[in-house]
Design a protein around this motif. Structure first.
Motif, PDB file in Angstrom:
ATOM      1  N   PHE A  38       0.814  -1.218   0.000  1.00  0.00           N
ATOM      2  CA  PHE A  38       0.000   0.000   0.000  1.00  0.00           C
ATOM      3  C   PHE A  38       0.845   1.264   0.000  1.00  0.00           C
ATOM      4  O   PHE A  38       0.327   2.355   0.266  1.00  0.00           O
ATOM      5  CB  PHE A  38      -0.920  -0.005   1.232  1.00  0.00           C
ATOM      6  CG  PHE A  38      -1.746  -1.248   1.360  1.00  0.00           C
ATOM      7  CD1 PHE A  38      -2.871  -1.432   0.574  1.00  0.00           C
ATOM      8  CD2 PHE A  38      -1.387  -2.250   2.247  1.00  0.00           C
ATOM      9  CE1 PHE A  38      -3.624  -2.586   0.677  1.00  0.00           C
ATOM     10  CE2 PHE A  38      -2.143  -3.410   2.372  1.00  0.00           C
ATOM     11  CZ  PHE A  38      -3.273  -3.570   1.583  1.00  0.00           C
ATOM     12  N   PRO A  85       2.635   4.608  -1.194  1.00  0.00           N
ATOM     13  CA  PRO A  85       2.234   5.574  -2.227  1.00  0.00           C
ATOM     14  C   PRO A  85       2.986   5.377  -3.536  1.00  0.00           C
ATOM     15  O   PRO A  85       2.422   5.506  -4.618  1.00  0.00           O
ATOM     16  CB  PRO A  85       2.567   6.932  -1.605  1.00  0.00           C
ATOM     17  CG  PRO A  85       2.891   6.676  -0.192  1.00  0.00           C
ATOM     18  CD  PRO A  85       3.133   5.235   0.009  1.00  0.00           C
ATOM     19  N   PRO A  87       4.828   2.524  -5.614  1.00  0.00           N
ATOM     20  CA  PRO A  87       4.931   1.055  -5.601  1.00  0.00           C
ATOM     21  C   PRO A  87       6.384   0.594  -5.484  1.00  0.00           C
ATOM     22  O   PRO A  87       7.253   1.017  -6.241  1.00  0.00           O
ATOM     23  CB  PRO A  87       4.331   0.649  -6.949  1.00  0.00           C
ATOM     24  CG  PRO A  87       3.444   1.784  -7.339  1.00  0.00           C
ATOM     25  CD  PRO A  87       4.115   3.013  -6.810  1.00  0.00           C
ATOM     26  N   ALA A  93       1.251  -4.525  -5.975  1.00  0.00           N
ATOM     27  CA  ALA A  93       0.896  -3.118  -5.782  1.00  0.00           C
ATOM     28  C   ALA A  93      -0.620  -3.005  -5.713  1.00  0.00           C
ATOM     29  O   ALA A  93      -1.322  -3.219  -6.705  1.00  0.00           O
ATOM     30  CB  ALA A  93       1.455  -2.262  -6.914  1.00  0.00           C
ATOM     31  N   ASP A  94      -1.144  -2.669  -4.556  1.00  0.00           N
ATOM     32  CA  ASP A  94      -2.581  -2.596  -4.349  1.00  0.00           C
ATOM     33  C   ASP A  94      -3.153  -1.323  -4.968  1.00  0.00           C
ATOM     34  O   ASP A  94      -2.451  -0.327  -5.182  1.00  0.00           O
ATOM     35  CB  ASP A  94      -2.890  -2.623  -2.851  1.00  0.00           C
ATOM     36  CG  ASP A  94      -4.332  -2.984  -2.566  1.00  0.00           C
ATOM     37  OD1 ASP A  94      -4.598  -4.180  -2.352  1.00  0.00           O
ATOM     38  OD2 ASP A  94      -5.187  -2.087  -2.568  1.00  0.00           O
ATOM     39  N   GLN A 106      -5.290   0.540  -3.442  1.00  0.00           N
ATOM     40  CA  GLN A 106      -5.378   1.509  -2.354  1.00  0.00           C
ATOM     41  C   GLN A 106      -3.964   1.800  -1.831  1.00  0.00           C
ATOM     42  O   GLN A 106      -3.237   0.885  -1.461  1.00  0.00           O
ATOM     43  CB  GLN A 106      -6.242   0.953  -1.216  1.00  0.00           C
ATOM     44  CG  GLN A 106      -7.628   0.519  -1.645  1.00  0.00           C
ATOM     45  CD  GLN A 106      -8.479   1.688  -2.092  1.00  0.00           C
ATOM     46  OE1 GLN A 106      -8.409   2.773  -1.527  1.00  0.00           O
ATOM     47  NE2 GLN A 106      -9.289   1.467  -3.114  1.00  0.00           N
ATOM     48  N   ARG A 107      -3.608   3.086  -1.791  1.00  0.00           N
ATOM     49  CA  ARG A 107      -2.266   3.460  -1.350  1.00  0.00           C
ATOM     50  C   ARG A 107      -2.351   4.644  -0.403  1.00  0.00           C
ATOM     51  O   ARG A 107      -3.239   5.479  -0.532  1.00  0.00           O
ATOM     52  CB  ARG A 107      -1.376   3.798  -2.550  1.00  0.00           C
ATOM     53  CG  ARG A 107      -1.185   2.623  -3.503  1.00  0.00           C
ATOM     54  CD  ARG A 107      -0.453   3.013  -4.752  1.00  0.00           C
ATOM     55  NE  ARG A 107      -0.496   1.941  -5.747  1.00  0.00           N
ATOM     56  CZ  ARG A 107      -0.105   2.074  -7.000  1.00  0.00           C
ATOM     57  NH1 ARG A 107       0.367   3.246  -7.417  1.00  0.00           N
ATOM     58  NH2 ARG A 107      -0.172   1.064  -7.833  1.00  0.00           N
ATOM     59  N   SER A 108      -1.388   4.694   0.527  1.00  0.00           N
ATOM     60  CA  SER A 108      -1.449   5.744   1.534  1.00  0.00           C
ATOM     61  C   SER A 108      -0.080   5.970   2.150  1.00  0.00           C
ATOM     62  O   SER A 108       0.693   5.024   2.351  1.00  0.00           O
ATOM     63  CB  SER A 108      -2.456   5.362   2.629  1.00  0.00           C
ATOM     64  OG  SER A 108      -2.397   6.262   3.720  1.00  0.00           O
ATOM     65  N   SER A 126       3.106   3.555   4.454  1.00  0.00           N
ATOM     66  CA  SER A 126       4.568   3.634   4.448  1.00  0.00           C
ATOM     67  C   SER A 126       5.085   4.149   5.786  1.00  0.00           C
ATOM     68  O   SER A 126       6.167   3.743   6.237  1.00  0.00           O
ATOM     69  CB  SER A 126       5.052   4.531   3.302  1.00  0.00           C
ATOM     70  OG  SER A 126       4.402   5.786   3.323  1.00  0.00           O
ATOM     71  N   ASN A 136       6.185   9.590   2.516  1.00  0.00           N
ATOM     72  CA  ASN A 136       6.130   9.196   1.108  1.00  0.00           C
ATOM     73  C   ASN A 136       7.553   8.847   0.694  1.00  0.00           C
ATOM     74  O   ASN A 136       8.366   9.744   0.463  1.00  0.00           O
ATOM     75  CB  ASN A 136       5.583  10.327   0.250  1.00  0.00           C
ATOM     76  CG  ASN A 136       5.283   9.867  -1.174  1.00  0.00           C
ATOM     77  OD1 ASN A 136       5.590   8.746  -1.550  1.00  0.00           O
ATOM     78  ND2 ASN A 136       4.678  10.733  -1.959  1.00  0.00           N
ATOM     79  N   GLN A 157      -6.087  -7.257  -3.829  1.00  0.00           N
ATOM     80  CA  GLN A 157      -5.508  -6.068  -4.451  1.00  0.00           C
ATOM     81  C   GLN A 157      -6.519  -5.260  -5.270  1.00  0.00           C
ATOM     82  O   GLN A 157      -6.357  -4.042  -5.417  1.00  0.00           O
ATOM     83  CB  GLN A 157      -4.323  -6.474  -5.338  1.00  0.00           C
ATOM     84  CG  GLN A 157      -4.665  -7.390  -6.494  1.00  0.00           C
ATOM     85  CD  GLN A 157      -3.420  -7.822  -7.257  1.00  0.00           C
ATOM     86  OE1 GLN A 157      -2.451  -7.074  -7.380  1.00  0.00           O
ATOM     87  NE2 GLN A 157      -3.428  -9.043  -7.759  1.00  0.00           N
ATOM     88  N   TRP A 212      -7.557   0.621   2.730  1.00  0.00           N
ATOM     89  CA  TRP A 212      -6.326  -0.161   2.909  1.00  0.00           C
ATOM     90  C   TRP A 212      -6.165  -0.720   4.317  1.00  0.00           C
ATOM     91  O   TRP A 212      -5.641  -1.839   4.450  1.00  0.00           O
ATOM     92  CB  TRP A 212      -5.109   0.666   2.494  1.00  0.00           C
ATOM     93  CG  TRP A 212      -4.686   1.719   3.467  1.00  0.00           C
ATOM     94  CD1 TRP A 212      -5.051   3.030   3.483  1.00  0.00           C
ATOM     95  CD2 TRP A 212      -3.808   1.534   4.591  1.00  0.00           C
ATOM     96  NE1 TRP A 212      -4.474   3.683   4.537  1.00  0.00           N
ATOM     97  CE2 TRP A 212      -3.700   2.792   5.227  1.00  0.00           C
ATOM     98  CE3 TRP A 212      -3.114   0.448   5.108  1.00  0.00           C
ATOM     99  CZ2 TRP A 212      -2.925   2.976   6.368  1.00  0.00           C
ATOM    100  CZ3 TRP A 212      -2.343   0.632   6.246  1.00  0.00           C
ATOM    101  CH2 TRP A 212      -2.249   1.883   6.862  1.00  0.00           C
TER     102      TRP A 212
END
Length: 406
Positions: free
Chosen positions: A35, A37, A39, A44-45, A47-49, A53, A277, A348, A354
């Motif tokens: 997840f 931001p 990949p 690689a999903d 939904q990213r945040s 990380s 990030n 995914q 997420w």
């Protein structure tokens, strides 16, 4: 850890729980990588945040240094009590053995999940890059790299301890110098002293990506220098603490100071690394790189001492649940990565937040691995192999004969 634990030599419940937690947090760490931001992971999903990380950063900062610190304490304890021969036999059986047995199946399972995911993404064999050529310099140790590094540190412990033990048979020199130095190193400010060699190793390491802290030595039979220095110092500090277990209470009493320094140093390290990030490029400015390396050096040991302080302060009593998870953690970690990857592939494309996906991934991998532990490991000869003891199945008590009045 209560004083009685130190005096009577009972099981160190707080450290045992912390060692298990360090291994179990690996499920969360690897699960969160899908997840990011930017990949970076094989899955690689959608939904990213930056919170994912950031979670990875917080866990990665202290987890393995803490594990090696506890491993050093327990290794020194075993070596002192059992002697060199029995220590070597035990470590070969319980560390080298699992590495030899499970490395191949783990790697095969990881590759199988990668092929499955590539097929789901519409890739064919023609789209795949040519397979790399492996040798001892880039052999993929996968998530089991820590077992190989442990074996290196065990050899180092035996080699370093032998001449000191021979020169200090009466213990006077050790008490006067080594034990006093250990007391200074576990002060909150000791993280600065411990962090200096690691900071230098990070600053000198070519292409160091600051966000990932100590580079994971998961490829090749010779670990990278920052990993040897960073984890080796933690292992050595743990070995020294076994000589002064009374210091564990002192560390626990100062848990707010250790935790405060860990949070301050960790936040500084994160800011210098570019924030949550992840910046995947090496730092080019020498001054900023030096500052980031210094912050990471302090943060790694401050957070490890904070974790030890909190565990000893709040988890030193016996808990059946913590004991079970501590026993199961070794097996869970060995088998978890392919299971986590399967969960990442399955969810995914789901339209869920997420954190929900991460909970499903970790929960599914944990449930499957605990089921395997209960059915295959805990009550069989493998339980004695991996955990040092086999727990017999519980038997129902025989039904009592009914009384004449019934």
């Amino acid at each position: 850890m209560a004083a009685d634990d130190i005096k009577t030599g009972e099981r160190l419940h707080g450290l045992d729980a912390l060692r298990g937690a360090a291994l179990l947090l690996g499920l969360v760490l690897h699960g969160a990588m899908a997840f990011f931001p930017t990949p970076i992971w094989v899955v690689a999903d959608d939904q990213r945040s930056v919170w994912a990380s950031g979670l990875f950063f917080a866990i990665h900062l202290f987890r393995m240094a803490t594990f090696f610190l506890i491993a050093g304490l327990f290794a020194h304890m075993m070596l002192a009590r059992r002697g060199l021969v029995r220590f070597g036999i035990n470590r070969l059986a319980r560390i080298a053995g699992p590495l030899a047995v499970f490395w191949g199946p783990s790697l095969a399972a990881i590759v199988a999940v990668l092929i499955w995911n590539a097929g789901l993404q519409g890739m064919t064999a023609a789209d795949a890059p040519p397979p790399p050529t492996y040798d001892w310099t880039n052999l993929p140790l996968t998530h089991l790299w820590f077992l190989w590094v442990l074996l290196i540190f065990y050899v180092g412990l035996v080699v370093v301890r032998a001449p000191f033990a021979a020169l200090d048979r009466q213990g006077g020199w050790g008490r006067a110098v080594v034990d006093r130095a250990t007391a200074l190193l576990v002060q909150p400010g000791g993280a600065v002293v411990l962090g200096a060699p690691l900071a230098l190793a990070l600053w000198l390491h070519p292409n160091w990506v600051a966000f990932f802290g100590v580079p994971t030595p998961d490829a090749g039979l010779i670990p990278n220098t920052p990993a040897l220095v960073g984890f080796g110092l933690a292992f050595g500090l743990g070995a020294l603490l076994d000589r002064r277990r009374d210091l564990l209470e002192r560390i626990a009493a100062r848990w707010p100071l250790h935790l405060g320094l860990a949070l301050a140093a960790g936040a500084t390290a994160l800011a210098l690394a570019g924030g949550p990030n992840p910046r995947l490029e090496p730092i080019t400015d020498p001054a900023i790189k030096a500052a980031a390396a210094g912050a990471f050096g302090v943060a790694v040991y401050a957070s490890s001492l904070a974790a030890v302080a909190v565990a000893v302060r709040f988890c030193s009593g016996h808990s059946a649940v913590r004991r079970y998870l501590a026993d199961a953690a070794y097996w869970i970690y060995i088998v978890h990565l392919p299971l986590v990857m399967v969960g990442q592939v399955l969810v995914q494309d789901w339209s869920l937040a997420w954190p929900v996906k991460l909970a499903l991934i970790v929960g599914g991998a944990l449930a499957a691995s605990i089921a395997g532990y209960e059915l295959l490991i805990r009550h069989s000869f493998m339980g004695r192999w991996l955990n040092g003891r086999r727990v017999p199945w519980r038997r129902r008590p025989a039904a009592s004969a009914p009384s004449p009045a019934e």
